[in-house]
Design a protein around this motif. Structure first.
Motif, PDB file in Angstrom:
ATOM      1  N   LEU A 112       4.344  -4.567  -7.851  1.00 13.18           N
ATOM      2  CA  LEU A 112       3.539  -3.721  -7.406  1.00 13.18           C
ATOM      3  C   LEU A 112       2.635  -3.343  -8.517  1.00 13.18           C
ATOM      4  O   LEU A 112       1.495  -2.775  -8.467  1.00 13.18           O
ATOM      5  CB  LEU A 112       4.245  -2.705  -6.949  1.00 13.18           C
ATOM      6  N   THR A 113       3.120  -3.351  -9.862  1.00 10.81           N
ATOM      7  CA  THR A 113       1.977  -3.076 -10.860  1.00 10.81           C
ATOM      8  C   THR A 113       0.628  -3.807 -10.765  1.00 10.81           C
ATOM      9  O   THR A 113      -0.211  -3.486 -11.382  1.00 10.81           O
ATOM     10  CB  THR A 113       2.592  -2.909 -12.128  1.00 10.81           C
ATOM     11  N   GLU A 114       1.104  -5.092 -10.457  1.00 14.92           N
ATOM     12  CA  GLU A 114      -0.266  -5.908 -10.155  1.00 14.92           C
ATOM     13  C   GLU A 114      -1.442  -5.341  -9.456  1.00 14.92           C
ATOM     14  O   GLU A 114      -2.766  -5.673  -9.544  1.00 14.92           O
ATOM     15  CB  GLU A 114      -0.156  -7.217  -9.796  1.00 14.92           C
ATOM     16  N   CYS A 155       8.911   3.130  -7.817  1.00 14.61           N
ATOM     17  CA  CYS A 155       9.296   1.878  -7.314  1.00 14.61           C
ATOM     18  C   CYS A 155       8.328   0.846  -7.681  1.00 14.61           C
ATOM     19  O   CYS A 155       7.208   0.848  -7.579  1.00 14.61           O
ATOM     20  CB  CYS A 155       9.138   1.996  -5.572  1.00 14.61           C
ATOM     21  N   THR A 156       8.670  -0.058  -8.360  1.00 11.40           N
ATOM     22  CA  THR A 156       7.911  -1.196  -9.308  1.00 11.40           C
ATOM     23  C   THR A 156       8.115  -2.349  -8.401  1.00 11.40           C
ATOM     24  O   THR A 156       6.880  -3.192  -8.597  1.00 11.40           O
ATOM     25  CB  THR A 156       8.630  -1.340 -10.572  1.00 11.40           C
ATOM     26  N   PHE A 157       8.756  -2.928  -7.771  1.00  9.61           N
ATOM     27  CA  PHE A 157       8.978  -4.237  -7.158  1.00  9.61           C
ATOM     28  C   PHE A 157       9.238  -3.956  -5.495  1.00  9.61           C
ATOM     29  O   PHE A 157       9.814  -3.364  -5.187  1.00  9.61           O
ATOM     30  CB  PHE A 157       9.813  -4.742  -7.878  1.00  9.61           C
ATOM     31  N   TYR A 168       0.933  -1.127   0.111  1.00  6.77           N
ATOM     32  CA  TYR A 168       0.153   0.021  -0.113  1.00  6.77           C
ATOM     33  C   TYR A 168       0.855   1.279   0.121  1.00  6.77           C
ATOM     34  O   TYR A 168       0.585   2.056  -0.745  1.00  6.77           O
ATOM     35  CB  TYR A 168      -0.991   0.279   1.277  1.00  6.77           C
ATOM     36  N   ALA A 169       1.796   1.502   0.902  1.00 10.44           N
ATOM     37  CA  ALA A 169       2.773   2.428   0.999  1.00 10.44           C
ATOM     38  C   ALA A 169       3.313   2.688  -0.347  1.00 10.44           C
ATOM     39  O   ALA A 169       3.624   4.022  -0.937  1.00 10.44           O
ATOM     40  CB  ALA A 169       3.818   2.285   2.149  1.00 10.44           C
ATOM     41  N   PHE A 170       4.040   1.676  -1.011  1.00  8.96           N
ATOM     42  CA  PHE A 170       4.518   1.846  -2.387  1.00  8.96           C
ATOM     43  C   PHE A 170       3.883   2.269  -3.492  1.00  8.96           C
ATOM     44  O   PHE A 170       4.497   2.525  -4.431  1.00  8.96           O
ATOM     45  CB  PHE A 170       5.782   1.166  -2.469  1.00  8.96           C
ATOM     46  N   VAL A 171       2.456   1.885  -3.404  1.00 10.84           N
ATOM     47  CA  VAL A 171       1.921   2.253  -4.535  1.00 10.84           C
ATOM     48  C   VAL A 171       0.902   3.450  -4.295  1.00 10.84           C
ATOM     49  O   VAL A 171       0.815   4.231  -5.444  1.00 10.84           O
ATOM     50  CB  VAL A 171       0.760   1.003  -4.677  1.00 10.84           C
ATOM     51  N   ASN A 172       0.569   3.796  -3.040  1.00 10.78           N
ATOM     52  CA  ASN A 172      -0.251   4.799  -2.870  1.00 10.78           C
ATOM     53  C   ASN A 172       0.528   6.046  -2.198  1.00 10.78           C
ATOM     54  O   ASN A 172       0.009   7.194  -2.583  1.00 10.78           O
ATOM     55  CB  ASN A 172      -1.382   4.378  -1.933  1.00 10.78           C
ATOM     56  N   LYS A 173       1.555   6.167  -1.510  1.00 10.42           N
ATOM     57  CA  LYS A 173       2.239   7.224  -0.722  1.00 10.42           C
ATOM     58  C   LYS A 173       3.730   7.211  -1.297  1.00 10.42           C
ATOM     59  O   LYS A 173       4.224   7.831  -0.408  1.00 10.42           O
ATOM     60  CB  LYS A 173       2.012   6.767   0.478  1.00 10.42           C
TER      61      LYS A 173
END
Length: 177
Positions: free
Chosen positions: A173-175, A132-134, A122-127
């Protein structure tokens, strides 16, 4: 039943006090109690505590990383590249590394480790403040089933049959987009 809503994640500070933390692994216990602050002061890693009512029930230590073509098998690298438009293909992609992840002995078996991974995702997709992809991890052999259950994949399948202590794994994380 564990109240997952009660879990909060806080960044470790110099002022944080631990009465005790025991996950059953002396190395992981010692890292939190004596090394985590030093890693933060040296800008090597940041540690986040999973807490319920100010009791530390687990933690994760994160550092910058990357996945590169030289670290993976050709088949895995082709799968990784498929996640990106051709014009975005590179020789490496940015990642965050799980350096240490531990759950207190009294909380093991309650999906706290999965909640910690969910916090990272959550942190690396939203905040996230940088690209950062992985999410990567050098998983101990005993932890491989846990990471597989959480949809991590092996970066190089041949490591599963090698005699190394760890296996490089990743989560895309792109998933989640």
């Amino acid at each position: 039943m564990m109240d997952f809503e009660a879990i909060r994640f806080v960044r470790l500070t110099q002022d944080h006090m631990f009465p005790t933390f025991d996950c059953g692994d002396d190395d992981l216990n010692e890292f939190l109690m004596t090394d985590a602050i030093k890693y933060q002061q040296g800008l090597l890693a940041v540690t986040y505590l999973a807490q319920i009512n100010d009791e530390t029930i687990g933690y994760v230590s994160l550092a910058n990383d990357k996945i590169s073509v030289k670290d993976s098998s050709k088949a895995v690298w082709r799968k990784i590249k498929r996640a990106f438009h051709h014009s975005k293909h590179r020789g490496d992609y940015p990642a965050v590394k799980v350096g240490r992840l531990a759950v207190g002995r009294n909380y093991q078996g309650n999906d706290i480790g999965t909640r910690i991974l969910d916090f990272i995702k959550y942190a690396f997709v939203n905040k996230n403040r940088t690209g950062c992809t992985f999410v990567t991890v050098d998983a101990l052999r005993s932890a491989i089933p846990f990471y597989l259950k959480n949809n991590f994949k092996c970066l190089d399948i041949s490591q599963l049959t090698s005699d190394t202590n760890t296996v490089q794994m990743y989560y895309n994380l792109t998933e989640l987009l």
